[in-house]
Design a protein around this motif. Structure first.
Motif, PDB file in Angstrom:
ATOM      1  N   UNK A 130     -14.581 -47.603 -11.574  1.00 42.43           N
ATOM      2  CA  UNK A 130     -14.117 -46.446 -10.583  1.00 42.43           C
ATOM      3  C   UNK A 130     -13.685 -47.163  -9.312  1.00 42.43           C
ATOM      4  N   UNK A 131     -12.646 -46.386  -8.970  1.00 45.28           N
ATOM      5  CA  UNK A 131     -12.151 -46.745  -7.469  1.00 45.28           C
ATOM      6  C   UNK A 131     -12.414 -45.495  -6.489  1.00 45.28           C
ATOM      7  N   UNK A 132     -11.549 -45.639  -5.245  1.00 45.64           N
ATOM      8  CA  UNK A 132     -11.839 -44.514  -4.411  1.00 45.64           C
ATOM      9  C   UNK A 132     -10.284 -44.467  -3.642  1.00 45.64           C
ATOM     10  N   UNK A 133     -10.036 -43.109  -3.274  1.00 48.14           N
ATOM     11  CA  UNK A 133      -8.987 -42.828  -2.377  1.00 48.14           C
ATOM     12  C   UNK A 133      -8.837 -43.829  -1.277  1.00 48.14           C
ATOM     13  N   UNK A 134      -7.354 -44.301  -1.106  1.00 49.95           N
ATOM     14  CA  UNK A 134      -7.158 -44.913   0.310  1.00 49.95           C
ATOM     15  C   UNK A 134      -6.917 -43.770   1.397  1.00 49.95           C
ATOM     16  N   UNK A 135      -7.167 -44.122   2.648  1.00 51.19           N
ATOM     17  CA  UNK A 135      -6.401 -43.378   3.701  1.00 51.19           C
ATOM     18  C   UNK A 135      -5.335 -42.622   3.578  1.00 51.19           C
ATOM     19  N   UNK A 136      -4.262 -43.237   3.032  1.00 49.72           N
ATOM     20  CA  UNK A 136      -3.098 -42.585   2.775  1.00 49.72           C
ATOM     21  C   UNK A 136      -2.757 -41.282   2.212  1.00 49.72           C
ATOM     22  N   UNK A 137      -3.920 -40.852   1.502  1.00 51.98           N
ATOM     23  CA  UNK A 137      -4.019 -39.743   0.629  1.00 51.98           C
ATOM     24  C   UNK A 137      -4.585 -38.622   1.465  1.00 51.98           C
ATOM     25  N   UNK A 138      -5.125 -38.994   2.711  1.00 46.29           N
ATOM     26  CA  UNK A 138      -5.683 -37.694   3.228  1.00 46.29           C
ATOM     27  C   UNK A 138      -4.589 -36.715   3.543  1.00 46.29           C
ATOM     28  N   UNK A 139      -5.047 -35.362   3.292  1.00 40.23           N
ATOM     29  CA  UNK A 139      -4.001 -34.373   3.355  1.00 40.23           C
ATOM     30  C   UNK A 139      -2.888 -34.209   2.458  1.00 40.23           C
ATOM     31  N   UNK A 140      -2.798 -34.888   1.611  1.00 41.12           N
ATOM     32  CA  UNK A 140      -1.844 -34.693   0.640  1.00 41.12           C
ATOM     33  C   UNK A 140      -2.311 -33.789  -0.532  1.00 41.12           C
ATOM     34  N   UNK A 141      -1.421 -33.361  -1.273  1.00 43.74           N
ATOM     35  CA  UNK A 141      -1.698 -32.270  -2.057  1.00 43.74           C
ATOM     36  C   UNK A 141      -2.007 -32.719  -3.674  1.00 43.74           C
ATOM     37  N   UNK A 142      -3.131 -32.297  -4.066  1.00 47.66           N
ATOM     38  CA  UNK A 142      -3.788 -32.829  -5.162  1.00 47.66           C
ATOM     39  C   UNK A 142      -3.079 -32.268  -6.370  1.00 47.66           C
ATOM     40  N   UNK A 143      -3.503 -32.311  -7.759  1.00 48.02           N
ATOM     41  CA  UNK A 143      -3.010 -31.749  -8.821  1.00 48.02           C
ATOM     42  C   UNK A 143      -3.306 -30.173  -8.944  1.00 48.02           C
ATOM     43  N   UNK A 199     -27.450 -48.088 -10.088  1.00 44.88           N
ATOM     44  CA  UNK A 199     -28.084 -46.638 -10.640  1.00 44.88           C
ATOM     45  C   UNK A 199     -27.912 -45.540  -9.720  1.00 44.88           C
ATOM     46  N   UNK A 200     -27.319 -45.600  -8.906  1.00 44.60           N
ATOM     47  CA  UNK A 200     -27.048 -44.281  -7.781  1.00 44.60           C
ATOM     48  C   UNK A 200     -25.954 -43.325  -8.400  1.00 44.60           C
ATOM     49  N   UNK A 201     -26.376 -41.934  -8.250  1.00 45.56           N
ATOM     50  CA  UNK A 201     -25.718 -41.142  -8.998  1.00 45.56           C
ATOM     51  C   UNK A 201     -25.225 -39.964  -8.050  1.00 45.56           C
ATOM     52  N   UNK A 202     -24.340 -39.206  -8.629  1.00 48.77           N
ATOM     53  CA  UNK A 202     -23.476 -38.248  -7.287  1.00 48.77           C
ATOM     54  C   UNK A 202     -22.934 -37.337  -8.278  1.00 48.77           C
ATOM     55  N   UNK A 203     -22.667 -36.247  -7.849  1.00 45.61           N
ATOM     56  CA  UNK A 203     -21.778 -35.081  -8.602  1.00 45.61           C
ATOM     57  C   UNK A 203     -20.542 -34.851  -7.966  1.00 45.61           C
ATOM     58  N   UNK A 204     -19.475 -34.721  -8.737  1.00 44.11           N
ATOM     59  CA  UNK A 204     -18.013 -34.566  -8.529  1.00 44.11           C
ATOM     60  C   UNK A 204     -17.444 -33.210  -9.201  1.00 44.11           C
ATOM     61  N   UNK A 205     -16.250 -32.718  -8.651  1.00 44.05           N
ATOM     62  CA  UNK A 205     -15.489 -31.935  -9.265  1.00 44.05           C
ATOM     63  C   UNK A 205     -14.079 -32.548  -9.464  1.00 44.05           C
ATOM     64  N   UNK A 206     -13.831 -32.383 -10.707  1.00 42.75           N
ATOM     65  CA  UNK A 206     -12.300 -32.981 -11.045  1.00 42.75           C
ATOM     66  C   UNK A 206     -11.116 -32.033 -10.572  1.00 42.75           C
ATOM     67  N   UNK A 207     -10.389 -32.336  -9.505  1.00 39.28           N
ATOM     68  CA  UNK A 207      -9.315 -31.442  -8.988  1.00 39.28           C
ATOM     69  C   UNK A 207      -8.012 -32.169  -8.828  1.00 39.28           C
ATOM     70  N   UNK A 208      -8.176 -33.598  -9.382  1.00 38.40           N
ATOM     71  CA  UNK A 208      -6.791 -34.431  -9.420  1.00 38.40           C
ATOM     72  C   UNK A 208      -6.614 -34.973 -10.338  1.00 38.40           C
ATOM     73  N   UNK A 209      -5.247 -35.751 -10.731  1.00 40.33           N
ATOM     74  CA  UNK A 209      -5.022 -36.554 -11.599  1.00 40.33           C
ATOM     75  C   UNK A 209      -4.970 -37.887 -11.317  1.00 40.33           C
ATOM     76  N   UNK A 210      -5.294 -38.749 -12.132  1.00 40.53           N
ATOM     77  CA  UNK A 210      -5.368 -40.172 -11.903  1.00 40.53           C
ATOM     78  C   UNK A 210      -6.625 -40.577 -12.331  1.00 40.53           C
ATOM     79  N   UNK A 211      -6.940 -42.000 -12.258  1.00 39.57           N
ATOM     80  CA  UNK A 211      -6.379 -43.091 -11.497  1.00 39.57           C
ATOM     81  C   UNK A 211      -4.977 -43.729 -12.631  1.00 39.57           C
ATOM     82  N   UNK A 212      -4.249 -44.293 -11.871  1.00 42.38           N
ATOM     83  CA  UNK A 212      -3.038 -44.714 -12.544  1.00 42.38           C
ATOM     84  C   UNK A 212      -3.022 -46.236 -12.703  1.00 42.38           C
ATOM     85  N   UNK A 213      -4.208 -46.776 -12.784  1.00 46.30           N
ATOM     86  CA  UNK A 213      -4.582 -48.019 -12.908  1.00 46.30           C
ATOM     87  C   UNK A 213      -5.365 -48.491 -14.126  1.00 46.30           C
TER      88      UNK A 213
END
Length: 164
Positions: free
Chosen positions: A64-77, A108-122
């Motif tokens: 897993x990776x995380x979004x960089x700051x350049x994605x802030x405010x961009x439209x998701x899928x 071992x840390x866990x969190x819950x997410x909602x899939x709202x975008x497509x990727x990652x492309x790596x």
């Protein structure tokens, strides 16, 4: 034209997986190149069909990776704008709206997410997370960590949510 590169700069480039002139590459870049060559034996359409045919409710392991700051405010899928403080995630094949549990396999840390975008492309990455979610999982400093993605609720074709 040859330039001298300091050892610290060369090490930083190697950590980032950047290929440097004169044939020097990082181990990660060499591994990615080998995986790309191995995957090139199958046509792209066959690889895409194989990924699309996997059941959506299976547990997945990968990086897993995380979004960089350049994605802030961009439209998701899904059409909404990306908020770095939300719990959204990007996944290639899980239906949009899927709730999933993500576990950092290193701590071992866990969190819950909602899939709202497509990727990652790596290659090798299964999910992209928001900076907030990355912080909850304790992965902000590493950037990329091994995770397990376990779908909790997967919407069916009629947009109803199926409990898994």
């Amino acid at each position: 034209m040859t330039r001298k590169i300091g050892w610290a700069a060369l090490a930083a480039l190697a950590v980032l997986g950047v290929t440097v002139e004169h044939g020097l590459t990082s181990p990660a870049a060499a591994k990615d190149r080998q995986a790309h060559v191995a995957g090139a034996e199958r046509p792209r359409q066959a690889r895409n069909r194989a990924a699309a045919s996997q059941p959506h409710h299976q547990v997945q392991r990968g990086r897993a990776s995380y979004y960089g700051p350049r994605f802030n405010g961009r439209r998701m899928a899904n059409g909404a704008r990306f908020n770095p403080n939300s719990n959204v995630a990007a996944h290639r094949s899980l239906p949009l709206g899927t709730r999933a549990q993500v576990t950092n396999l290193e701590n071992g840390r866990t969190t819950e997410v909602r899939v709202e975008d497509r990727g990652p492309y790596v290659r090798g990455r299964v999910i992209d997370l928001t900076p907030r979610t990355a912080e909850e999982l304790g992965m902000r400093h590493q950037g990329v960590v091994p995770v397990e993605v376990r779908p909790i609720e997967v919407p069916d074709r009629d947009q109803r949510v199926a409990q898994r």
